[in-house]
Design an enzyme around this catalytic site. Sequence first.
Site, mmCIF file in Angstrom:
data_model
loop_
_atom_site.group_PDB
_atom_site.id
_atom_site.type_symbol
_atom_site.label_atom_id
_atom_site.label_comp_id
_atom_site.label_asym_id
_atom_site.label_seq_id
_atom_site.Cartn_x
_atom_site.Cartn_y
_atom_site.Cartn_z
ATOM 1 N N THR A 97 0.872 -1.175 0.000
ATOM 2 C CA THR A 97 0.000 0.000 0.000
ATOM 3 C C THR A 97 0.904 1.219 0.000
ATOM 4 O OG1 THR A 97 -1.814 -1.114 1.143
ATOM 5 C CG2 THR A 97 -1.759 1.287 1.260
ATOM 6 N N LYS A 172 -7.294 1.646 -3.268
ATOM 7 C CA LYS A 172 -6.987 1.292 -1.876
ATOM 8 C C LYS A 172 -7.201 2.505 -0.964
ATOM 9 C CE LYS A 172 -5.592 -1.132 1.641
ATOM 10 N NZ LYS A 172 -4.302 -1.841 1.733
ATOM 11 N N LYS A 240 -0.320 5.641 8.199
ATOM 12 C CA LYS A 240 0.446 5.768 6.960
ATOM 13 C C LYS A 240 -0.496 5.812 5.765
ATOM 14 C CE LYS A 240 1.505 2.574 4.374
ATOM 15 N NZ LYS A 240 1.873 1.342 3.660
#
Length: 290
Positions: A97, A172, A240
């Site tokens: 990711t 995502k 994050k």
Amino acid sequence: MAKVAFLGLGVMGFPMAGHLVSKGHEVTVYNRTQAKADLWAKEYQGKTALTPKEAAIGQDIVFTCVGNDDDLRQVVLGDDGAIHGMQPGSILVDHTTASADVAREVYAVLAAKNIAFLDAPISGGQAGAVNGVLTVMMGGDQASFDRVKPIIAAYSRCAELLGPVGSGQLTKMVNQICIAGVVQGLAEGLHFAKSAGLDGLKVIEVISKGAAQSWQMENRYNTMWQGEYNFGFAIDWMRKDLGIALDEARRNGSTLPVTSLVDQFYADVQAMKGNRWDTSSLLARLEKNR
């Protein structure tokens, strides 16, 4: 059957690479900590390599699943990166990711060497990786997607091509934006139930049969009610991911007030030393001053 390399054996990559072996693929792994690679090889009877370059030599497909943008650059483009071992016509599939920008950056460098690239972040958590039922969101060209889809079926139940390179990472981001709001809503609901003197487990049993139902409710309500937060995706990683989404939103003009707020709530949990608690620990923040 394919010859593949898998770079990065964290809580997701370790079982994912194992599923590839179980489906008959020839797998060589690399991990920054060699002991983890040796443990994987002992469990799955696979091969290990000392560098990403070594792991990538002669492979049809190289998979990466590392921590962030810089980790991806290092493992693919660094001095001993996979790019130096990959052959023209091969494909790199990145399950990290990361940002859409780094996906496009890596794609451009690989394309100059006639190596295809798919950004392919995953959803489903550690349990999804262990059970081989991940969702894979992919960006890239159709031909490369068609080549890799039967192989990633080893650890996924859904894999879709969403558009050109970067589209997987953008999707995502949507996924994490949606999760943030849902988890906060569930945390507030359980907090309210406790304050009202209700039996939260019975409450969830009832409302989960209606419109309030969600994956988070089904899989996390019990442990949240018990104050247990050692399951699934850590807050450090969620922050994050939300940071990547908020940066992208500033660039594309999106307004994400709830996501921004929940990101700060997660910062509060980090301040409570909950960095490694799972994302459902938003309830702990609410309970702190109860």
